[in-house]
Design a protein around this motif. Structure first.
Motif: not given
Ligand code: ZN
Ligand code: ADP
Ligand code: ZN
Length: 733
Positions: A449, A451-452, A467, A470
């Protein structure tokens, strides 16, 4: 001497705001009532929390209240006391706490009751209007003429026609020319005490529980109703509530997020004729306002709701019930105000002088500790007489057997046997989706991911990579984006397990229950029906299968992977794992046939698992509590977590490090641990970190927080982060 009204507003500022009495309006400002006030260039709705003679604000800068919204306080004295206590205990601004206790519609200014305020001219007023009175006040004259013409009008119509009209109305009322009446929409409550149906004859342990609680109805007492699912806890709640209703009082029932099923509501509605208000997260603003009004007016005799219902208004409460009290959804762990609804329910009961009933098959270790300390009383419920003997639990060593799609050979054989004997099978795996990892076997690329710090989960049927932290949602790539080689889904999710079982047992219909299947209200009921009708033979599901639903024909439960939670950094992980295993196991053998529970693990010698199997939840709890005592973790100490998140990992750690530095003079007995990056450092595009504050003494901890928080709020580095304080955190990252 001007009268000053202290108003709590929904802002993160830790203070109240002073206002002068309203210049106009017909309602008197009283404590607990909502008011509309000027705030900077805006107008805001707040709640009057107190009166004062003086204000620190210079008189010239004080502004009057614009409008009083409530004739009757929306927060009665008891509720206000509870909320003030909560604001102090959780170290959260009172304005936000009060706002959180009110439905959104009320925060925006909606009336607290569905009553209509109607205005009509008196006989003298009608006469006066005919002769064009009052001649010198045009607004009053217009209002009186309007009312004479229309006979009567409600406040909303007058708002629409005249804008500001209350001053004029007050003057006309003073002359005896007009009057207002509150009319209530037709709503006659059926008698509160009538039973629609009689309950079954209670078993001896149920009778004892009901009698013990009923003997304490006029004073505080905390009772732990301890019994497995199906042991008759809900029946005990119903009988206690019956007594409470007979005494003319009301009941508040809190259930976990996942536990407020239509079946449970039906069960209450089928038992009592008394009106019930249900408060949960699935309501629209208007529905929530309606339910709140029913509770506020006293029309509802039973208020049944999830976490935030602990703040529901309830005139003359007689008992508070918390079902599945160990459930983590009772702790608000997002946003600003992080409270425990279970703990606040106990506090509310204490303040009201009524009993609180905490029901669970697997009480929280905190609760067991309170029992041991004699603060709570235990009411045990045994297995029901009609039920078979408790299920047998067995561990399967995943290292010692062939495993296909996450299912070991002994488990496959057991499923085969139970299906052949006409039983149903429940397969539990706490991971939804098809597979937790998408891997390129050539270059080793793993779908990440962006963002994570997490992998994307494969959702094969949907053709997506998602994900679970998020919500990122991407198309499933057919080849490795790095080297173009084929990609492979690795590991098991419920979707894949259902597929594997379908291949292994082609004759058995398989149902699945997880958040991907349950999208709309009613979806879960559809799955349940397939199981209870016997159409589906195997149910594969996540945590969702553990609560609330009865499958009397399930004779085998397979826990596919018990290992999540065995080696977590969170000291509460073992407790949650044990609770889950016991709750899932409780689904087996609930009819007349004995059940079997198989738990797959790579670590079958882990003491947590062996204790749990040899001595059950109580045995596990004793060992776990001893470990907590040794490590000085709660309930043998008090914890608070200062958490933050920032655009960079450095900023997240800097703020916490500076916060720690200003705490140089932490009082004796208060320890600071950290700061450390969260186990999942990057989440939803931000970096997370935490600093723990620990003390054996609750008072020392809170005295420290009181002094410390205003200081860290001043830190410059605080502006680069989002931070929050979590008192009694139940999850540590
Ligand atoms: Zn994520
Ligand atoms: P729990 O809340 O502990 O899961 P319930 O109160 O829902 O248990 O009881 C499980 C089932 O047993 C329900 O269908 C309930 O109607 C029934 N039941 C409970 N108590 C009795 C009793 N004393 N006699 C007969 N049936 C009972
Ligand atoms: Zn590759």
């Amino acid at each position: 001497m001007p009268q000053i009204f202290r108003v709590a507003l929904d802002t993160p500022l830790r203070r109240l705001f002073d206002y002068l009495p309203p210049a106009q309006g017909t309602l008197q400002p009283v404590i607990g009532a909502r008011v509309r006030v000027p705030f900077g260039r805006q107008r805001r709705v707040g709640v009057i929390t107190g009166l004062a003679e003086h204000s620190d604000v210079p008189a010239a800068r004080l502004k009057p209240i614009l409008e009083v919204l409530d004739a009757t306080p929306v927060l009665d004295a008891a509720l206000q006391e509870l909320l003030e206590w909560a604001a102090e205990y959780y170290h959260h601004p009172l304005g936000e706490v009060l706002a959180g206790a009110l439905p959104r519609a009320l925060r925006l200014g909606a009336p607290s009751s569905a009553r209509e305020e109607r205005w009509l001219p008196t006989e003298a007023g009608t006469l006066a209007a005919t002769s064009g009175e009052p001649r010198r006040a045009s607004k009053q004259r217009a209002l009186l003429a309007f009312l004479r013409e229309h006979g009567e009008a409600d406040a909303a119509a007058l708002d629409e026609r005249f804008g500001a009209w209350r001053d004029a109305a007050r003057a006309l009322t003073a002359r005896g020319w007009i009057a207002s009446v509150d009319v209530e929409p037709e709503r006659t409550a059926p008698p509160a005490t009538t039973l629609r149906t009689e309950g079954p004859t209670l078993l001896p342990e149920q009778s004892t529980a009901v009698a013990t609680i009923a003997a304490s109805l006029d004073r505080f007492g905390a009772f732990v109703l301890h019994g497995i699912t199906g042991s008759g806890k809900t029946e005990v709640y119903l009988r206690v509530i019956e007594q409470v209703l007979l005494a003319g009082r009301r009941a508040l029932v809190l259930v976990p997020e996942i536990g407020l099923t239509p079946q449970l509501l039906d069960r209450f509605r089928q038992r009592f004729t008394a009106p019930l208000a249900a408060l949960h997260s699935g309501l629209t603003d208007q529905q929530r306002l309606g339910a709140w009004r029913d509770a506020f007016s006293g029309y509802a005799r039973i208020v049944l709701g999830t976490r935030s219902a602990v703040f529901a208004p309830l005139p003359d409460p007689g008992v508070i019930v918390v079902d599945e009290e160990h459930d983590s959804s009772f702790k608000q762990h997002e946003g600003g105000f992080r409270y425990s609804a279970r703990d606040l329910a106990v506090k509310r009961a204490r303040q009201a002088g009524v009993p609180v009933v905490l029901g669970s098959a697997t009480p929280a270790l905190e609760t067991l500790h309170n029992l041991e300390a004699g603060r709570y009383a235990l009411l045990p419920l045994g297995r029901r007489a009609a039920q078979a003997s408790p299920p047998t639990l067995k561990l399967i060593d995943l290292r010692g057997h062939a495993v296909r799609g996450g299912i070991s050979t002994p488990a496959v054989l057991a499923i085969e046997r139970h299906l052949a004997e006409e039983g149903q099978v429940l397969v539990f795996l706490n991971r939804r989706g098809y597979a937790p990892t998408l891997l390129c076997t050539a270059c080793g690329w793993i779908a990440p991911c962006g963002e994570c710090d997490a992998r994307l989960t494969v959702h094969l049927a949907a053709g997506r990579l998602r994900c679970h932290h998020c919500g990122a949602d991407l198309p499933l790539p057919p080849r490795c984006p790095q080297c173009g080689f084929a990609v492979k889904a690795v590991g098991q999710g419920t979707e894949r397990v259902a597929e594997t079982l379908g291949a292994l047992f082609p004759g058995a219909a398989i149902a699945r229950l997880d958040r991907d299947v349950v999208r709309r209200p009613g979806d879960a009921e559809g799955v349940m029906r397939r199981m209870s009708s016997g159409e589906a033979r195997i149910l594969v599901g996540t945590q969702m299968v553990t609560k609330g639903h009865d499958f009397p024909n399930v004779t085998l439960v397979v826990v596919l992977n018990a290992d999540q939670g065995l080696f977590s950094t969170d000291f509460r992980a073992p407790e949650r794992l044990a609770q889950t295993i016991v709750q899932v196991a409780g689904r087996a053998g609930r009819g007349s046939r004995a059940g079997e529970v198989l738990i797959q693990s790579e670590f079958p010698d882990h003491p947590l698992l062996t204790h749990l199997l040899a001595r059950g939840y109580e045995g596990f709890a004793r060992v776990a509590l001893a470990e907590r005592a040794q490590a000085a973790w709660p309930p043998f100490s008090r914890l608070a977590a200062l958490r933050d998140s920032a655009r960079t990992g450095e900023a997240a750690l800097t703020f916490l490090a500076e916060a720690r530095a200003v705490a140089r003079h932490a009082p004796f007995g208060v320890r600071l641990l950290g700061p450390v990056p969260a186990a999942m450092h990057k989440r939803v595009g931000r970096y997370h970190a935490q600093l723990l504050i620990e003390s054996r003494e609750r008072r020392a901890l809170h005295a420290f927080l009181d002094e410390w928080l205003p200081q860290i709020e001043q830190l410059k580095s605080a502006r680069a982060v989002r931070w929050s304080l979590d008192v009694d955190p139940i999850e540590l990252f």
